[in-house]
Design a protein around this motif. Structure first.
Motif, PDB file in Angstrom:
ATOM      1  N   GLY A  14       0.818  -1.213   0.000  1.00  0.00           N
ATOM      2  CA  GLY A  14       0.000   0.000   0.000  1.00  0.00           C
ATOM      3  C   GLY A  14       0.847   1.256   0.000  1.00  0.00           C
ATOM      4  N   GLN A  15       0.160   2.405   0.039  1.00  0.00           N
ATOM      5  CA  GLN A  15       0.929   3.653  -0.079  1.00  0.00           C
ATOM      6  C   GLN A  15       1.696   3.998   1.195  1.00  0.00           C
ATOM      7  OE1 GLN A  15      -0.896   7.339  -0.702  1.00  0.00           O
ATOM      8  NE2 GLN A  15      -2.676   6.941   0.597  1.00  0.00           N
ATOM      9  N   ILE A  16       1.177   3.701   2.360  1.00  0.00           N
ATOM     10  CA  ILE A  16       1.981   3.935   3.574  1.00  0.00           C
ATOM     11  C   ILE A  16       3.170   2.968   3.571  1.00  0.00           C
ATOM     12  CG2 ILE A  16       2.038   3.827   6.111  1.00  0.00           C
ATOM     13  CD1 ILE A  16      -0.873   4.766   6.107  1.00  0.00           C
ATOM     14  N   GLY A  17       2.892   1.716   3.220  1.00  0.00           N
ATOM     15  CA  GLY A  17       3.962   0.714   3.144  1.00  0.00           C
ATOM     16  C   GLY A  17       5.110   1.178   2.265  1.00  0.00           C
ATOM     17  N   LEU A  41       3.628  -8.695   4.876  1.00  0.00           N
ATOM     18  CA  LEU A  41       2.365  -9.435   4.744  1.00  0.00           C
ATOM     19  C   LEU A  41       1.431  -8.673   3.811  1.00  0.00           C
ATOM     20  CD1 LEU A  41       0.491 -11.803   5.665  1.00  0.00           C
ATOM     21  CD2 LEU A  41      -0.327 -10.284   7.484  1.00  0.00           C
ATOM     22  N   GLU A  42       0.902  -9.385   2.859  1.00  0.00           N
ATOM     23  CA  GLU A  42      -0.104  -8.809   1.953  1.00  0.00           C
ATOM     24  C   GLU A  42      -1.190  -9.839   1.687  1.00  0.00           C
ATOM     25  OE1 GLU A  42      -1.599  -6.564   0.468  1.00  0.00           O
ATOM     26  OE2 GLU A  42      -0.359  -4.788   0.722  1.00  0.00           O
ATOM     27  N   ILE A  43      -2.291  -9.370   1.129  1.00  0.00           N
ATOM     28  CA  ILE A  43      -3.308 -10.307   0.667  1.00  0.00           C
ATOM     29  C   ILE A  43      -2.792 -10.893  -0.657  1.00  0.00           C
ATOM     30  CG2 ILE A  43      -5.243  -9.232   1.865  1.00  0.00           C
ATOM     31  CD1 ILE A  43      -5.874  -7.676  -0.691  1.00  0.00           C
ATOM     32  N   VAL A 128      -0.614  -0.521  15.667  1.00  0.00           N
ATOM     33  CA  VAL A 128      -1.686  -0.577  14.675  1.00  0.00           C
ATOM     34  C   VAL A 128      -1.856   0.806  14.049  1.00  0.00           C
ATOM     35  CG1 VAL A 128      -4.135  -1.023  14.261  1.00  0.00           C
ATOM     36  CG2 VAL A 128      -2.860  -2.462  15.869  1.00  0.00           C
ATOM     37  N   VAL A 129      -1.722   0.847  12.727  1.00  0.00           N
ATOM     38  CA  VAL A 129      -1.894   2.084  11.956  1.00  0.00           C
ATOM     39  C   VAL A 129      -3.223   2.042  11.205  1.00  0.00           C
ATOM     40  CG1 VAL A 129      -0.947   3.460  10.039  1.00  0.00           C
ATOM     41  CG2 VAL A 129       0.604   2.401  11.708  1.00  0.00           C
ATOM     42  N   GLY A 130      -3.592   0.863  10.719  1.00  0.00           N
ATOM     43  CA  GLY A 130      -4.800   0.700   9.902  1.00  0.00           C
ATOM     44  C   GLY A 130      -6.051   1.087  10.670  1.00  0.00           C
ATOM     45  N   ASN A 131      -6.910   1.843  10.032  1.00  0.00           N
ATOM     46  CA  ASN A 131      -8.112   2.359  10.713  1.00  0.00           C
ATOM     47  C   ASN A 131      -9.281   1.392  10.699  1.00  0.00           C
ATOM     48  OD1 ASN A 131      -7.303   4.875  11.671  1.00  0.00           O
ATOM     49  ND2 ASN A 131      -7.282   5.678   9.580  1.00  0.00           N
ATOM     50  N   PRO A 132     -10.201   1.519  11.672  1.00  0.00           N
ATOM     51  CA  PRO A 132     -10.138   2.363  12.871  1.00  0.00           C
ATOM     52  C   PRO A 132      -9.079   1.825  13.858  1.00  0.00           C
ATOM     53  CG  PRO A 132     -12.099   0.962  12.898  1.00  0.00           C
ATOM     54  CD  PRO A 132     -11.413   0.714  11.591  1.00  0.00           C
TER      55      PRO A 132
HETATM   56  P1  NAX Z   1      -3.599   1.377   0.910  1.00  0.00           P
HETATM   57  O1  NAX Z   1      -4.977   1.000   0.502  1.00  0.00           O
HETATM   58  O2  NAX Z   1      -2.708   2.100  -0.030  1.00  0.00           O
HETATM   59  O3  NAX Z   1      -2.816   0.061   1.367  1.00  0.00           O
HETATM   60  C1  NAX Z   1      -3.362  -0.883   2.229  1.00  0.00           C
HETATM   61  C2  NAX Z   1      -2.742  -2.216   1.882  1.00  0.00           C
HETATM   62  O4  NAX Z   1      -3.174  -3.153   2.850  1.00  0.00           O
HETATM   63  C3  NAX Z   1      -3.154  -2.746   0.505  1.00  0.00           C
HETATM   64  O5  NAX Z   1      -1.987  -3.053  -0.247  1.00  0.00           O
HETATM   65  C4  NAX Z   1      -3.945  -4.005   0.864  1.00  0.00           C
HETATM   66  O6  NAX Z   1      -3.773  -5.036  -0.101  1.00  0.00           O
HETATM   67  C5  NAX Z   1      -3.355  -4.379   2.200  1.00  0.00           C
HETATM   68  N1  NAX Z   1      -4.198  -5.268   3.011  1.00  0.00           N
HETATM   69  C6  NAX Z   1      -5.534  -5.305   3.102  1.00  0.00           C
HETATM   70  N2  NAX Z   1      -5.927  -6.310   3.898  1.00  0.00           N
HETATM   71  C7  NAX Z   1      -4.805  -6.922   4.337  1.00  0.00           C
HETATM   72  C8  NAX Z   1      -4.570  -8.037   5.172  1.00  0.00           C
HETATM   73  N3  NAX Z   1      -5.574  -8.734   5.696  1.00  0.00           N
HETATM   74  N4  NAX Z   1      -3.277  -8.383   5.408  1.00  0.00           N
HETATM   75  C9  NAX Z   1      -2.265  -7.716   4.829  1.00  0.00           C
HETATM   76  N5  NAX Z   1      -2.441  -6.654   4.013  1.00  0.00           N
HETATM   77  C10 NAX Z   1      -3.693  -6.264   3.780  1.00  0.00           C
HETATM   78  O7  NAX Z   1      -3.778   2.179   2.270  1.00  0.00           O
HETATM   79  P2  NAX Z   1      -2.735   3.146   3.007  1.00  0.00           P
HETATM   80  O8  NAX Z   1      -2.888   4.508   2.472  1.00  0.00           O
HETATM   81  O9  NAX Z   1      -1.392   2.521   2.973  1.00  0.00           O
HETATM   82  O10 NAX Z   1      -3.330   3.167   4.482  1.00  0.00           O
HETATM   83  C11 NAX Z   1      -3.332   2.019   5.297  1.00  0.00           C
HETATM   84  C12 NAX Z   1      -4.179   2.234   6.519  1.00  0.00           C
HETATM   85  O11 NAX Z   1      -3.663   3.279   7.328  1.00  0.00           O
HETATM   86  C13 NAX Z   1      -5.622   2.627   6.229  1.00  0.00           C
HETATM   87  O12 NAX Z   1      -6.474   1.874   7.082  1.00  0.00           O
HETATM   88  C14 NAX Z   1      -5.670   4.078   6.639  1.00  0.00           C
HETATM   89  O13 NAX Z   1      -6.962   4.478   7.015  1.00  0.00           O
HETATM   90  C15 NAX Z   1      -4.725   4.085   7.783  1.00  0.00           C
HETATM   91  N6  NAX Z   1      -4.184   5.382   8.229  1.00  0.00           N
HETATM   92  C16 NAX Z   1      -3.982   5.573   9.554  1.00  0.00           C
HETATM   93  C17 NAX Z   1      -3.450   6.735  10.064  1.00  0.00           C
HETATM   94  C18 NAX Z   1      -3.219   6.908  11.533  1.00  0.00           C
HETATM   95  O14 NAX Z   1      -2.792   8.000  11.909  1.00  0.00           O
HETATM   96  N7  NAX Z   1      -3.452   5.943  12.411  1.00  0.00           N
HETATM   97  C19 NAX Z   1      -3.117   7.865   9.160  1.00  0.00           C
HETATM   98  C20 NAX Z   1      -2.926   7.459   7.743  1.00  0.00           C
HETATM   99  C21 NAX Z   1      -3.890   6.419   7.231  1.00  0.00           C
HETATM  100  O15 NAX Z   1      -5.103   7.044   6.916  1.00  0.00           O
END
Ligand code: NAX
Length: 325
Positions: A14-17, A41-43, A128-132
C-alpha cells in the motif's frame, strides 16, 4: 554486531507501506546500528506488488537491511517477529456503515492477533496504523491473551505531529521547542489535541480559546480529510513518518521533561474505561510506554476527552456484539 531485528509490515504494497519500508531499511525505525529483517504481509492479490517494492528495496542496497520475506499468511508473517506494524486494513467503501467497517476489519485483526499470540517473539511490540486504529488494536489484542497488554498500541503520533506543526506555526517557534502537547481519545475526528499542559521554554502556552476551538482543534482533527482534498490520496509519507517516530520513541525513550502521544491500553487513568485503547500523553522508558499520571484536567478538556472516549466505548460495544472481542 547485533543480530537483525525482525520487523513485520502488513499492507506492505500500500501507499503507507511504500513510504515506510524505505525508512525502516535505512535504519530510522530502530537506529543506525541495528540491522533489520523485513517480513511483508499482503493479501494474495497484492503479493506481486509487494514483490515489486521488495525489488526496489534490494536496489537501495541498504547496509542495515538483512533480508526481505513476503507472505500472504499471517501465521508465517508474524513468526519470530519483534516489531509488528499493522498498516493494512479495510477502508470504508461507499455506503458502508460503521458496523460493517468494524466487522470487515475484525476479519483482518482477529487472525493477526492470533498469529502474533502463536508465533511472535517474546519482546513483540505491536503498532496498529490501519483504521479504525484504536479498535483494530483492541481486536488484535483480545486474540493475543499470552502477550502482555502493553505491547499493543495504536497510532496517534501523526495527530501529535500535526498538532506540533500547527502550534509551531501559530507561535512562531520551532517544533523542537514545544513540549507536552497531547492527543487524547480516539484517532478520529473526535480526538482532543490538548495544549492545556503545553510548554515553550518551560512556560505555559498562551493562546486564545476561540483559536483553539475554531482553528487548532478542527485543523488537527480533520487534517486527514484536508490532505485527501488537496492530494487526491490519503496521508501516506506523514503517516509512515509518524509510525517511525512511534516505534523509535518506544524503543529509545522520551526526553526528560517531555512526553508524546500514543494509543495505549487504559488502566482506568483519567476516567478512561479500563481496557480501551485510547490516546494519552505517554512517556517511554526501558522499552515501555507509560501514561503520564497526575495531570489536572480542566473542564474544557474533560468534556472533550469524555466525548472521544464515548466514541471508543461505542466502537468497543459494537465489536463485542459482533463477537470480535
Ligand atoms: P492502501 O490501501 O494504499 O494500502 C493498504 C494495503 O493493505 C493494501 O496493499 C492491501 O492489499 C493491504 N491489506 C488489506 N488487507 C490486508 C490483510 N488482511 N493483510 C495484509 N495486508 C492487507 O492504504 P494506506 O494509504 O497505505 O493506508 C493504510 C491504513 O492506514 C488505512 O487503514 C488508513 O486508514 C490508515 N491510516 C492511519 C493513520 C493513523 O494515523 N493511524 C493515518 C494514515 C492512514 O489514513
Amino acid at each position: 554486531t547485533q543480530a537483525p531485528v525482525n520487523v513485520t509490515v502488513t499492507g506492505a504494497a500500500g501507499q503507507i507501506g511504500y513510504a515506510l519500508l524505505f525508512r525502516i531499511a535505512s535504519g530510522q525505525l530502530l537506529g543506525q546500528d541495528v540491522p533489520v529483517k523485513l517480513r511483508l504481509l499482503e493479501i494474495p492479490q497484492a503479493v506481486k506488488a509487494a514483490e515489486g517494492t521488495a525489488m526496489e528495496l534490494d536496489d537501495g542496497a541498504f547496509p542495515l537491511l538483512a533480508g526481505i520475506d513476503i507472505f500472504d499468511d499471517p501465521k508465517q508473517a508474524f513468526e519470530g517477529t519483534n516489531i509488528a506494524l499493522l498498516v493494512g486494513a479495510r477502508p470504508r467503501s461507499k455506503g458502508m456503515e460503521r458496523g460493517d467497517l468494524l466487522e470487515a476489519n475484525g476479519g483482518i485483526f482477529k487472525p493477526q492477533g492470533e498469529a502474533i499470540n502463536a508465533g511472535a517473539a517474546d519482546d513483540i511490540k505491536v503498532l496498529v496504523v490501519g483504521n479504525p486504529a484504536n479498535t483494530n488494536a483492541l481486536i488484535a489484542r483480545s486474540h493475543a491473551p499470552d502477550v502482555p497488554a502493553d505491547r499493543f498500541t495504536a497510532m496517534t503520533r501523526l495527530d501529535h505531529n500535526r498538532a506540533l506543526a500547527q502550534l509551531s506555526k501559530k507561535l512562531g517557534v520551532p517544533v523542537t521547542e514545544i513540549k507536552k502537547l497531547a492527543i487524547w481519545g480516539n484517532h478520529s475526528a473526535t480526538q482532543y489535541p490538548s495544549v492545556q499542559h503545553a510548554e515553550v521554554a518551560g512556560k505555559g502556552v498562551e493562546v486564545d480559546q476561540a483559536w483553539l476551538e475554531n482553528d487548532f482543534i478542527p485543523t488537527v482533527a480533520k487534517r486527514g480529510a484536508a490532505i485527501i482534498e488537496a492530494r487526491g490520496l490519503s496521508s501516506a509519507a506523514s503517516a509512515a513518518s509518524a509510525a517511525i517516530d512511534h516505534v523509535y520513541t518506544w524503543v529509545n525513550g522520551t526526553a526528560e521533561g517531555d512526553w508524546t502521544s500514543a494509543g495505549v491500553v487504559s488502566d482506568g487513568s483519567y476516567g478512561v474505561a479500563e481496557g480501551l485503547i485510547s490516546s494519552f500523553p505517554v512517556t517511554a522508558k526501558n522499552g515501555k510506554y507509560e501514561i503520564v499520571q497526575g495531570l489536572e484536567i480542566d473542564d474544557f478538556s474533560r468534556a472533550r476527552i469524555d466525548a472521544s472516549v464515548a466514541e471508543l466505548v461505542e466502537e468497543r460495544d459494537t465489536v463485542q456484539k459482533l463477537g470480535l472481542i
